[in-house]
Design a protein around this motif. Sequence first.
Motif, PDB file in Angstrom:
ATOM      1  N   ARG A 149      -9.729   1.146   7.676  1.00 31.56           N
ATOM      2  CA  ARG A 149     -10.994   1.669   7.178  1.00 31.56           C
ATOM      3  C   ARG A 149     -11.124  -0.207   5.985  1.00 31.56           C
ATOM      4  O   ARG A 149     -12.002  -0.095   5.295  1.00 31.56           O
ATOM      5  N   ASP A 150      -9.544   0.021   5.114  1.00 25.60           N
ATOM      6  CA  ASP A 150      -9.747  -1.411   3.715  1.00 25.60           C
ATOM      7  C   ASP A 150      -8.240  -2.101   3.819  1.00 25.60           C
ATOM      8  O   ASP A 150      -7.003  -1.332   3.763  1.00 25.60           O
ATOM      9  N   PRO A 151      -8.564  -3.191   4.507  1.00 26.24           N
ATOM     10  CA  PRO A 151      -7.549  -4.245   4.552  1.00 26.24           C
ATOM     11  C   PRO A 151      -6.774  -3.769   2.968  1.00 26.24           C
ATOM     12  O   PRO A 151      -5.586  -4.879   3.099  1.00 26.24           O
ATOM     13  N   GLU A 152      -6.906  -4.410   2.059  1.00 26.06           N
ATOM     14  CA  GLU A 152      -6.917  -4.467   0.815  1.00 26.06           C
ATOM     15  C   GLU A 152      -5.683  -3.074  -0.215  1.00 26.06           C
ATOM     16  O   GLU A 152      -4.927  -3.580   0.077  1.00 26.06           O
ATOM     17  N   LEU A 153      -6.248  -1.358   0.874  1.00 22.50           N
ATOM     18  CA  LEU A 153      -5.497  -0.655   0.896  1.00 22.50           C
ATOM     19  C   LEU A 153      -4.211  -0.731   1.491  1.00 22.50           C
ATOM     20  O   LEU A 153      -2.996  -0.594   1.283  1.00 22.50           O
ATOM     21  N   TYR A 154      -5.013  -1.322   2.920  1.00 21.73           N
ATOM     22  CA  TYR A 154      -3.226  -1.369   3.159  1.00 21.73           C
ATOM     23  C   TYR A 154      -2.041  -2.637   3.197  1.00 21.73           C
ATOM     24  O   TYR A 154      -1.153  -1.741   2.959  1.00 21.73           O
ATOM     25  N   ALA A 155      -2.541  -3.423   2.278  1.00 17.78           N
ATOM     26  CA  ALA A 155      -2.094  -4.428   2.084  1.00 17.78           C
ATOM     27  C   ALA A 155      -0.858  -3.491   0.570  1.00 17.78           C
ATOM     28  O   ALA A 155       0.383  -3.827   0.600  1.00 17.78           O
ATOM     29  N   LEU A 156      -1.207  -2.949   0.073  1.00 19.93           N
ATOM     30  CA  LEU A 156      -1.376  -2.461  -1.445  1.00 19.93           C
ATOM     31  C   LEU A 156      -0.544  -1.012  -0.848  1.00 19.93           C
ATOM     32  O   LEU A 156       0.837  -1.174  -1.730  1.00 19.93           O
ATOM     33  N   LEU A 157      -1.063  -0.243  -0.202  1.00 21.54           N
ATOM     34  CA  LEU A 157       0.092   0.339  -0.151  1.00 21.54           C
ATOM     35  C   LEU A 157       1.901  -0.383   0.911  1.00 21.54           C
ATOM     36  O   LEU A 157       2.573   0.280   0.715  1.00 21.54           O
ATOM     37  N   ALA A 158       1.510  -0.658   1.319  1.00 24.49           N
ATOM     38  CA  ALA A 158       2.776  -1.535   2.098  1.00 24.49           C
ATOM     39  C   ALA A 158       3.371  -2.115   1.685  1.00 24.49           C
ATOM     40  O   ALA A 158       5.013  -2.002   1.366  1.00 24.49           O
ATOM     41  N   LEU A 159       3.368  -3.419   0.622  1.00 22.40           N
ATOM     42  CA  LEU A 159       3.925  -3.186  -1.005  1.00 22.40           C
ATOM     43  C   LEU A 159       4.317  -2.139  -1.626  1.00 22.40           C
ATOM     44  O   LEU A 159       5.887  -2.302  -1.686  1.00 22.40           O
ATOM     45  N   VAL A 160       3.816  -1.278  -1.963  1.00 22.45           N
ATOM     46  CA  VAL A 160       4.481   0.045  -2.508  1.00 22.45           C
ATOM     47  C   VAL A 160       5.684   0.176  -1.500  1.00 22.45           C
ATOM     48  O   VAL A 160       6.795   1.061  -2.748  1.00 22.45           O
ATOM     49  N   LYS A 175       6.845  -6.780  -5.261  1.00 28.58           N
ATOM     50  CA  LYS A 175       6.801  -6.818  -7.289  1.00 28.58           C
ATOM     51  C   LYS A 175       5.695  -7.707  -7.171  1.00 28.58           C
ATOM     52  O   LYS A 175       4.727  -7.685  -7.859  1.00 28.58           O
ATOM     53  N   ASP A 176       6.140  -9.039  -6.983  1.00 30.15           N
ATOM     54  CA  ASP A 176       4.779 -10.154  -7.399  1.00 30.15           C
ATOM     55  C   ASP A 176       3.647 -10.064  -6.343  1.00 30.15           C
ATOM     56  O   ASP A 176       2.301 -10.369  -7.575  1.00 30.15           O
ATOM     57  N   LEU A 177       4.063  -9.951  -5.316  1.00 32.46           N
ATOM     58  CA  LEU A 177       3.090  -9.737  -4.681  1.00 32.46           C
ATOM     59  C   LEU A 177       1.947  -8.563  -5.213  1.00 32.46           C
ATOM     60  O   LEU A 177       1.060  -8.798  -5.627  1.00 32.46           O
ATOM     61  N   LEU A 178       2.178  -7.640  -5.453  1.00 34.65           N
ATOM     62  CA  LEU A 178       1.763  -6.535  -6.080  1.00 34.65           C
ATOM     63  C   LEU A 178       0.864  -7.129  -7.479  1.00 34.65           C
ATOM     64  O   LEU A 178      -0.156  -6.189  -7.500  1.00 34.65           O
ATOM     65  N   LYS A 179       1.557  -7.520  -8.573  1.00 33.07           N
ATOM     66  CA  LYS A 179       1.351  -7.833  -9.148  1.00 33.07           C
ATOM     67  C   LYS A 179      -0.192  -8.681  -8.755  1.00 33.07           C
ATOM     68  O   LYS A 179      -1.262  -8.413  -9.659  1.00 33.07           O
ATOM     69  N   LYS A 180      -0.257  -9.729  -8.079  1.00 34.91           N
ATOM     70  CA  LYS A 180      -1.395 -11.014  -7.829  1.00 34.91           C
ATOM     71  C   LYS A 180      -2.378  -9.652  -7.143  1.00 34.91           C
ATOM     72  O   LYS A 180      -3.668  -9.737  -7.739  1.00 34.91           O
ATOM     73  N   HIS A 181      -2.191  -8.751  -6.537  1.00 37.66           N
ATOM     74  CA  HIS A 181      -2.915  -7.884  -5.801  1.00 37.66           C
ATOM     75  C   HIS A 181      -4.081  -7.275  -6.366  1.00 37.66           C
ATOM     76  O   HIS A 181      -4.877  -6.847  -6.258  1.00 37.66           O
TER      77      HIS A 181
END
Length: 186
Positions: A149-160, A175-181
């Motif tokens: 339902r939420d591509p940005e949430l997908y990105a955040l959870l995958a980075l975690v 970590k670098d990508l998560l900081k940007k997101h």
Amino acid sequence: MDGIKSQDLGLLLKLVSLRQQEATGAGGDTSAYTVRNLELETGIGKSQVSNSLRRCFEVGLAKKDRSSGVPRVNTKSLFEFIVYGAKYVFPAKPGQLVRGISTAFAAPVLENRLFSAGELFPVWPDARGKNKGLEVVPLFKTVGHAVQRDPELYALLALVDAIRIGSAREANLAKDLLKKHMEVSE
């Protein structure tokens, strides 16, 4: 006071995503932050959403916005917690072969940025998933529902997850990508 739970982290990341949608004009409606809507969006039950928010307020990872009353994430503190504590508090190791949704370095947010020596990628178990890989227990049971339902949430959870299970190189890139997101400022 209860300690923070893994689903709390997932809910906080959903709040980060909602805030970004507000900033880009894609959201902005305070009804997106209701317990009922957070349940709909994440698949986490209403009582669990309420308990999760309470725990996050207690430990200072979230607070109520003064003007709107909606929950806001302390992104700097959340980022520090994820980077320095998530892999110890919510450890994850790839398990058995399952069908699922790609995560960590196999997810779209990190795809083609890192190359694995192994042939099997980490996945969250999901019967509707399009990939086969090694099971990674997600931060909350309904992660498959939430990320569809939420591509940005997908990105955040995958980075975690990349931070939770990755080598130093993978974790540093994540970590670098998560900081940007998360739009964390120094």
